[in-house]
Design a protein around this motif. Structure first.
Motif, short mmCIF file in Angstrom:
data_model
loop_
_atom_site.label_atom_id
_atom_site.label_comp_id
_atom_site.label_asym_id
_atom_site.label_seq_id
_atom_site.Cartn_x
_atom_site.Cartn_y
_atom_site.Cartn_z
N GLY A 1 1.52 -14.36 -7.08
CA GLY A 1 2.47 -15.46 -7.00
C GLY A 1 3.90 -15.01 -7.16
N GLN A 2 4.12 -13.71 -7.42
CA GLN A 2 5.48 -13.23 -7.61
C GLN A 2 6.04 -12.59 -6.34
OE1 GLN A 2 5.57 -10.55 -10.89
NE2 GLN A 2 4.86 -12.04 -12.37
N TYR A 3 5.29 -12.68 -5.24
CA TYR A 3 5.73 -12.00 -4.03
C TYR A 3 7.07 -12.56 -3.57
CZ TYR A 3 6.20 -10.66 0.80
OH TYR A 3 6.70 -10.16 1.97
N ASN A 4 8.00 -11.65 -3.29
CA ASN A 4 9.30 -12.01 -2.74
C ASN A 4 9.55 -11.21 -1.48
OD1 ASN A 4 10.28 -13.86 -4.71
ND2 ASN A 4 10.56 -12.16 -6.12
N PRO A 5 9.83 -11.84 -0.36
CA PRO A 5 10.13 -11.09 0.85
C PRO A 5 11.33 -10.18 0.63
CG PRO A 5 9.78 -13.41 1.36
CD PRO A 5 9.84 -13.29 -0.14
N THR A 6 11.32 -9.03 1.27
CA THR A 6 12.40 -8.05 1.05
C THR A 6 13.26 -7.88 2.30
OG1 THR A 6 10.92 -6.26 1.74
CG2 THR A 6 11.00 -6.78 -0.61
N LYS A 7 13.24 -8.85 3.20
CA LYS A 7 14.00 -8.73 4.43
C LYS A 7 15.51 -8.74 4.20
CE LYS A 7 10.70 -10.32 7.87
NZ LYS A 7 10.78 -9.06 8.61
N ASP B 1 3.48 -9.95 3.08
CA ASP B 1 3.06 -11.11 2.30
C ASP B 1 1.53 -11.08 2.17
OD1 ASP B 1 2.38 -13.60 1.32
OD2 ASP B 1 3.85 -14.67 2.54
N PRO B 2 0.98 -11.09 0.95
CA PRO B 2 -0.48 -11.05 0.77
C PRO B 2 -1.22 -12.19 1.48
CG PRO B 2 0.63 -10.62 -1.31
CD PRO B 2 1.69 -11.06 -0.34
N VAL B 3 -0.58 -13.37 1.58
CA VAL B 3 -1.23 -14.50 2.24
C VAL B 3 -1.44 -14.21 3.72
CG1 VAL B 3 -1.03 -16.96 2.78
CG2 VAL B 3 -0.24 -16.11 0.57
N GLU C 1 -9.82 -8.35 -6.12
CA GLU C 1 -8.60 -8.49 -6.91
C GLU C 1 -7.41 -7.82 -6.23
OE1 GLU C 1 -11.41 -7.21 -7.93
OE2 GLU C 1 -12.20 -8.40 -9.62
N LEU C 2 -7.69 -6.84 -5.38
CA LEU C 2 -6.62 -6.10 -4.73
C LEU C 2 -6.04 -6.82 -3.52
CD1 LEU C 2 -8.00 -2.46 -5.04
CD2 LEU C 2 -6.70 -3.83 -6.65
N SER C 3 -6.48 -8.04 -3.28
CA SER C 3 -5.82 -8.86 -2.26
C SER C 3 -4.48 -9.38 -2.79
CB SER C 3 -6.70 -10.04 -1.86
OG SER C 3 -6.79 -10.98 -2.93
N LEU C 4 -4.30 -9.34 -4.13
CA LEU C 4 -3.12 -9.88 -4.81
C LEU C 4 -2.99 -11.39 -4.62
CD1 LEU C 4 -0.38 -7.15 -4.17
CD2 LEU C 4 -2.27 -7.15 -5.80
N LEU C 5 -4.12 -12.06 -4.47
CA LEU C 5 -4.13 -13.51 -4.29
C LEU C 5 -4.89 -14.16 -5.44
CD1 LEU C 5 -5.05 -13.67 -0.49
CD2 LEU C 5 -2.81 -14.16 -1.49
N ASP C 6 -4.55 -15.40 -5.73
CA ASP C 6 -5.31 -16.17 -6.71
C ASP C 6 -6.74 -16.37 -6.25
OD1 ASP C 6 -3.67 -16.80 -8.96
OD2 ASP C 6 -2.46 -18.06 -7.64
N GLU C 7 -6.90 -16.70 -4.97
CA GLU C 7 -8.22 -16.92 -4.40
C GLU C 7 -8.36 -16.08 -3.14
OE1 GLU C 7 -9.23 -21.00 -3.81
OE2 GLU C 7 -8.60 -21.61 -5.83
N THR C 8 -9.36 -15.21 -3.13
CA THR C 8 -9.63 -14.36 -1.98
C THR C 8 -10.78 -14.97 -1.19
OG1 THR C 8 -8.97 -12.41 -3.25
CG2 THR C 8 -10.22 -12.02 -1.23
#
Length: 338
Positions: free
Chosen positions: A17-23, A205-207, A219-226
């Motif tokens: 949930g902390q993903y921030n785009p780096t563009k 973006d993991p999503v 767990e390595l998807s970095l998502l709450d729900e895989t």
């Protein structure tokens, strides 16, 4: 070993949930440093890593220089991929044996990589991991399933791909150097690598990443729900242009869809802020005949764009969602009589 892995999972979980785009970050300096060191040997990896990162200030820029160098200096070796795939298939029923083999195999891959600067996905992931560690970053090699438009999967397939998770400035990100480096072309002269660096898989973006990368360790998807592996396999075909346009297929969840004649079907996509819908359209292919159609388009809550279209004839349609000339996703729609 087990303890360190648990720590990694906890760190991953805390970053969800902390993903921030780096563009917004300017990578010009990092990319120019990578270009300036093009062709440098891998025999002294600590020195190469130091030279790529020493004059950069932020962790993200430092890793960018490493990533760009790897993607633009290492050749994807199709023959290595075939050998790896054969071994993976032998162990497809024994996941623990596969992971143990993969762990022991990567150093051997690295030996050839140093000599020839050629490798398959295992070597790309191993090199990224080694250089990231040398630069002081926590990294993880991820094994799982990669799904491409020309490589569809079923539940019986063994794992076929490797990529990385990287921690930068207390956040975990995902990247795939193999797919960023270029592509394998299969023509009359046999397989050949076309180097064409594309950074769409850099800190993705993991999503969106989960649409064509499924990790063995969820767990390595970095998502709450895989999603489950079955849900992953059944999803729509997605192209790299979805990454460059930052659009995420949302609904339907499955690639194969059935609809009655004259019934409206909807396609939902999560889109970035200020997304321009004017270039959105659908290309249909039915029995070799291409038809471009203009769907009804509306914005829903949560940055979701909905495309609505009514099929007036029965049949089987390859339904390509496009943004201008960019193909982002494909569904297969079977239209039947009511």
């Amino acid at each position: 070993m087990r303890y360190s892995f648990l720590v990694f999972l906890l760190l991953c979980t805390s970053a969800i949930g902390q993903y921030n785009p780096t563009k917004t970050i300017n990578y010009k300096k990092a990319d120019s440093i990578a270009l300036a060191h093009s062709g440098q040997s891998l025999r002294n990896l600590p020195l190469l890593t130091h030279e790529l990162t020493v004059n950069l200030k932020t962790d993200i820029e430092k890793f960018r220089a490493i990533y760009t160098w790897v993607c633009t200096n290492i050749e994807n070796d199709y023959h290595s991929y075939l050998k790896t795939r054969k071994k993976r298939r032998k162990m497809e029923k024994d996941r623990e044996a596969f992971l143990a083999w993969n762990s022991s195999f990567t150093p051997k891959v690295f030996e050839r990589l140093v000599e020839e600067k050629k490798t398959a996905c295992t070597g790309y992931a191993y090199l990224i991991n080694e250089m990231a560690n040398l630069a002081g970053f926590k990294s993880k090699i991820i094994n799982g399933y990669g799904r491409t438009p020309t490589l569809l999967l079923d539940a019986e397939n063994p794992p076929n791909h490797s990529w990385n998770a990287i921690q930068l400035e207390d956040k975990w990100y995902l990247c795939d150097a193999t797919w960023s480096a270029g592509r394998i072309l299969l023509d009359d002269d046999g397989p050949r690598f076309e180097q064409k660096y594309d950074d769409v898989y850099f800190l993705a973006d993991p999503v969106l990443f989960i649409k064509n990368h499924f990790p063995l360790e969820k767990e390595l998807s970095l998502l709450d729900e895989t999603p489950t592996l079955e849900e992953f396999i059944e999803g729509p075909v997605m192209y790299k242009e979805a990454f460059s346009n930052e659009v995420i297929p949302h609904l339907p969840k499955k690639m194969h869809v059935e609809v009655a004649k004259n019934e409206i079907i909807t396609f939902d996509f999560i889109v970035p802020e200020n997304f321009d819908t004017k270039s959105l359209h659908i290309d249909l292919n039915n029995r070799g005949r291409d038809i471009m159609v203009e769907p009804s388009i509306k914005f829903l809550q949560g940055n979701i764009v909905r495309l609505e279209y009514k099929f007036e004839r029965t049949g089987l349609y390859d339904t390509h969602i496009k943004i201008g000339e960019d193909l982002v996703a494909t569904y297969v729609v079977r239209v039947h009589r009511k």
